[in-house]
Design a protein around this motif. Structure first.
Motif, PDB file in Angstrom:
ATOM      1  N   ALA B 171       0.838  -1.202   0.000  1.00 46.49           N
ATOM      2  CA  ALA B 171       0.000   0.000   0.000  1.00 46.49           C
ATOM      3  C   ALA B 171       0.876   1.256   0.000  1.00 46.49           C
ATOM      4  O   ALA B 171       0.628   2.195  -0.752  1.00 46.49           O
ATOM      5  CB  ALA B 171      -0.928  -0.005   1.211  1.00 46.49           C
ATOM      6  N   LYS B 172       1.926   1.233   0.825  1.00 49.72           N
ATOM      7  CA  LYS B 172       2.836   2.381   0.856  1.00 49.72           C
ATOM      8  C   LYS B 172       3.469   2.599  -0.508  1.00 49.72           C
ATOM      9  O   LYS B 172       3.506   3.715  -1.025  1.00 49.72           O
ATOM     10  CB  LYS B 172       3.969   2.118   1.863  1.00 49.72           C
ATOM     11  CG  LYS B 172       3.636   2.431   3.294  1.00 49.72           C
ATOM     12  CD  LYS B 172       4.927   2.274   4.097  1.00 49.72           C
ATOM     13  CE  LYS B 172       4.654   2.280   5.581  1.00 49.72           C
ATOM     14  NZ  LYS B 172       5.883   1.961   6.325  1.00 49.72           N
ATOM     15  N   TYR B 176      -0.506   4.931  -1.351  1.00 47.27           N
ATOM     16  CA  TYR B 176      -1.652   5.130  -0.466  1.00 47.27           C
ATOM     17  C   TYR B 176      -1.183   5.970   0.723  1.00 47.27           C
ATOM     18  O   TYR B 176      -0.109   5.715   1.259  1.00 47.27           O
ATOM     19  CB  TYR B 176      -2.172   3.789   0.080  1.00 47.27           C
ATOM     20  CG  TYR B 176      -2.954   2.949  -0.895  1.00 47.27           C
ATOM     21  CD1 TYR B 176      -2.330   2.347  -1.977  1.00 47.27           C
ATOM     22  CD2 TYR B 176      -4.319   2.736  -0.720  1.00 47.27           C
ATOM     23  CE1 TYR B 176      -3.045   1.561  -2.865  1.00 47.27           C
ATOM     24  CE2 TYR B 176      -5.047   1.948  -1.604  1.00 47.27           C
ATOM     25  CZ  TYR B 176      -4.406   1.366  -2.670  1.00 47.27           C
ATOM     26  OH  TYR B 176      -5.115   0.604  -3.544  1.00 47.27           O
ATOM     27  N   THR B 177      -2.001   6.937   1.124  1.00 43.57           N
ATOM     28  CA  THR B 177      -1.685   7.653   2.356  1.00 43.57           C
ATOM     29  C   THR B 177      -1.958   6.698   3.517  1.00 43.57           C
ATOM     30  O   THR B 177      -2.670   5.701   3.342  1.00 43.57           O
ATOM     31  CB  THR B 177      -2.570   8.900   2.527  1.00 43.57           C
ATOM     32  OG1 THR B 177      -3.927   8.474   2.658  1.00 43.57           O
ATOM     33  CG2 THR B 177      -2.444   9.845   1.337  1.00 43.57           C
ATOM     34  N   PRO B 178      -1.412   6.984   4.695  1.00 38.86           N
ATOM     35  CA  PRO B 178      -1.648   6.077   5.827  1.00 38.86           C
ATOM     36  C   PRO B 178      -3.144   5.846   6.082  1.00 38.86           C
ATOM     37  O   PRO B 178      -3.553   4.721   6.369  1.00 38.86           O
ATOM     38  CB  PRO B 178      -0.978   6.800   7.001  1.00 38.86           C
ATOM     39  CG  PRO B 178       0.100   7.611   6.367  1.00 38.86           C
ATOM     40  CD  PRO B 178      -0.443   8.047   5.043  1.00 38.86           C
ATOM     41  N   THR B 179      -3.953   6.902   5.947  1.00 37.65           N
ATOM     42  CA  THR B 179      -5.401   6.751   6.167  1.00 37.65           C
ATOM     43  C   THR B 179      -6.017   5.855   5.106  1.00 37.65           C
ATOM     44  O   THR B 179      -6.814   4.962   5.417  1.00 37.65           O
ATOM     45  CB  THR B 179      -6.094   8.125   6.121  1.00 37.65           C
ATOM     46  OG1 THR B 179      -5.242   9.086   6.716  1.00 37.65           O
ATOM     47  CG2 THR B 179      -7.425   8.094   6.812  1.00 37.65           C
ATOM     48  N   GLN B 180      -5.659   6.089   3.855  1.00 45.74           N
ATOM     49  CA  GLN B 180      -6.181   5.247   2.765  1.00 45.74           C
ATOM     50  C   GLN B 180      -5.795   3.795   2.974  1.00 45.74           C
ATOM     51  O   GLN B 180      -6.625   2.894   2.808  1.00 45.74           O
ATOM     52  CB  GLN B 180      -5.607   5.710   1.421  1.00 45.74           C
ATOM     53  CG  GLN B 180      -6.226   6.994   0.885  1.00 45.74           C
ATOM     54  CD  GLN B 180      -5.491   7.491  -0.350  1.00 45.74           C
ATOM     55  OE1 GLN B 180      -4.355   7.085  -0.622  1.00 45.74           O
ATOM     56  NE2 GLN B 180      -6.134   8.371  -1.088  1.00 45.74           N
TER      57      GLN B 180
END
Lengths: 261, 288
Positions: B171-172, B176-180
């Motif tokens: 995801a990173k 993706y942002t941490p929230t996403q």
């Protein structure tokens, strides 16, 4: 492959004096590397030589201890203020990582999403693509990796080779400027390695800038413009792929190549 | 020779115990059913008594509110516990240690008597008598929610930790942002691990709410007690209350089974109605 590379093309990645320690253990002891647009560079070396760690520093999955890495001229992971580097927050890092695709040894497809969502979600969320556009692009990419019509399949239903090809398509969907491959075939059954390398060859031929950590010597020899041989956290030898692999200058390179061949 | 009949081993010990159990149960039922000290006819009379039904509504309300609040608070505590900042994770640990380490009954009585050391609530322009704000209902709900939040935090933390690190990294790497990443990748997968224990906690909570009767919070047990305080039909009203608790926990177990069937399906299956719920949840987080 090196014929297609224009030596004057822009530098995409520039790593300067990259150090990394895990506690007292120094795994990277000052790595310097620059990669030009369209270039394919393979990082070779025995396990524990620091090549994966270095690759993970390029998109700041790993925090380096010293040095700097620039991608497309932008300092990765930090804001430079005076003589100090301030680490970016998660949001800012996310923005930088959108231009850097990465393929992992263990594929890491999102297990709860089908292939279509795996590929199209990131561009819909963060590239402002419409669903239709992202789905169409996903289909195109699936065709490119020879998995046409597998949109609705879940990762657990795919073989390792198929999963890795989806993972490549997923990374490409963000239209990255650079692709990082972290031992993309090491977790695969031997008979599945070829299909993944085939896709990577296609990508290289298409002009993608790639940094590949691999143990596949034949692939490195055929596809890479340049190989970098690392051992114990330093670059031991680097140069045109065939020169280094066929005629290594350094003892450590020779010893390593003898073992893997 | 091949036509021999096969007789499985007989477990005589088990058969003996089974006979004994049947006898015990029949005897027990006989004793209760023929007891002249229980007036069976009053049970149907009270089972749909308006007061009892009100109590059931409140018991369900306590359960639902306590679970909702504790899941939200538990999610926050779990996130804090996993944070790198030692003060945040330390606070969460301390909270969990304290609320799991003291009896719920003590916490209920404590909240009910909070006005003893906080006589008024003073927020600058507004001053109110604590007793006005912290009614028996509020005290009971606070105690149930804050206590349950400690357990929820551990359940949710366990669910989050069960997700492979590779999912975070992928995801990173995709930007993706941490929230996403949390909303779209980590949490939906953690949910599969979290849902079954939350179901157990909910069923348990239905019964645990009866503890709030010590502060007369008007739940099912409080109502039953109120009635038998007047007519002394103690056993009869406890039977009425038990029948309702059994019905509620049975229905809740059924719901839990259905939900687990949906969530527990292998990831290759489309999720149907449950997937639709998840999709709604994700859509809410689109701006994250």
């Amino acid at each position: 492959m090196s014929e297609r590379l224009d030596p004057s093309s822009a530098i995409v990645v520039e790593a300067i004096d990259v150090h990394k320690s895990f506690g007292p253990l120094e795994v990277l002891k000052g790595i310097n590397l620059s990669v030009r647009k369209g270039e394919v560079v393979c990082l070779l070396g025995p396990s524990g030589s620091g090549k994966s760690t270095f690759l993970r520093c390029i998109n700041h999955l790993e925090r380096m201890t010293r040095g700097r890495i620039l991608v497309d001229g932008h300092l990765i992971g930090y804001h430079e203020r005076g003589s100090t580097l301030h680490e970016m927050n998660g949001r800012e890092l996310a923005v930088q990582r959108r231009d850097i695709g990465m393929v992992f040894q263990r594929f890491n497809l999102f297990a709860h999403q089908n292939v279509l969502t795996n590929i199209s979600q990131a561009p819909i969320l963060n590239r402002g693509q419409s669903k239709e556009a992202a789905f169409a692009r996903a289909k195109e990419l699936l065709k490119m990796v020879d998995l046409e019509g597998r949109e609705q399949t879940y990762p657990s239903q795919l073989s390792g080779g198929q999963q890795q090809r989806v993972a490549i398509a997923r990374a490409l969907a963000m239209d990255p400027k650079l692709m990082l491959f972290d031992e993309p075939t090491s977790a695969l059954d031997p008979e599945l390695v070829g299909e993944v390398l085939g896709v990577m060859r296609k990508l290289a031929a298409g002009g993608m800038t790639m940094i590949v950590v691999t143990h596949e010597m034949a692939f490195a020899r055929d596809v890479a413009d340049r190989v970098v041989f690392m051992d114990q956290g330093v670059v031991v030898e680097e140069g045109p792929a065939r020169d280094v692999i066929d005629n290594p200058q350094h003892d450590r390179t020779r010893a390593f190549l003898k073992r893997v061949h | 020779m091949s036509a021999h009949k096969i007789v499985p081993a007989r477990h005589w010990g088990q058969r003996l115990v089974a006979v004994f159990l049947i006898a015990t149960v029949i005897f027990g039922v006989y004793v209760v059913a023929t007891s002249r000290h229980i007036s069976w006819s009053t049970i149907p009379q009270y089972i749909f008594d308006e007061t009892i039904l009100d109590g059931i509504r409140l018991t369900i309300l306590f359960t639902v509110l306590a679970m909702v609040i504790s899941i939200l608070a538990g999610a926050i505590l779990a996130t804090m516990r996993l944070a790198t900042n030692p003060i945040l994770s330390g606070f969460a640990s301390l909270y969990i240690w304290f609320f799991r380490g003291t009896p719920l009954l003590v916490q209920i009585i404590f909240w009910f008597n909070i006005q003893l050391f906080v006589p008024t609530i003073d927020i600058g322009f507004l001053q109110v008598d604590t007793n006005v704000v912290v009614t028996a209902f509020v005290a009971a709900l606070l105690a149930l929610s804050l206590n349950e939040a400690a357990y929820m935090a551990e359940i949710i933390r366990g669910g989050l930790l069960a997700i492979d690190d590779g999912q975070h990294e992928a995801a990173k790497a995709l930007g993706y942002t941490p929230t996403q990443a949390m909303i779209r990748i980590i949490f939906p997968q953690a949910l599969r691990v979290i849902i079954p224990p939350i179901g157990n906690q909910t069923i348990s909570m239905l019964k645990t709410t009866s503890l709030v009767s010590v502060v007369a919070a008007q739940d099912l047990l409080t109502r039953a007690q109120n009635i038998y305080a007047r007519n002394f039909l103690i056993i009869e009203l406890l039977i009425v209350a038990s029948l309702w608790y059994l019905l509620m926990t049975t229905v809740a177990s059924g719901l839990q089974y259905i939900i687990e069937q949906r969530v527990g399906r292998s990831s290759r299956q489309p999720l149907g109605a449950w997937g639709a719920i998840l999709r709604v949840m994700r859509a809410e987080g689109t701006k994250g």
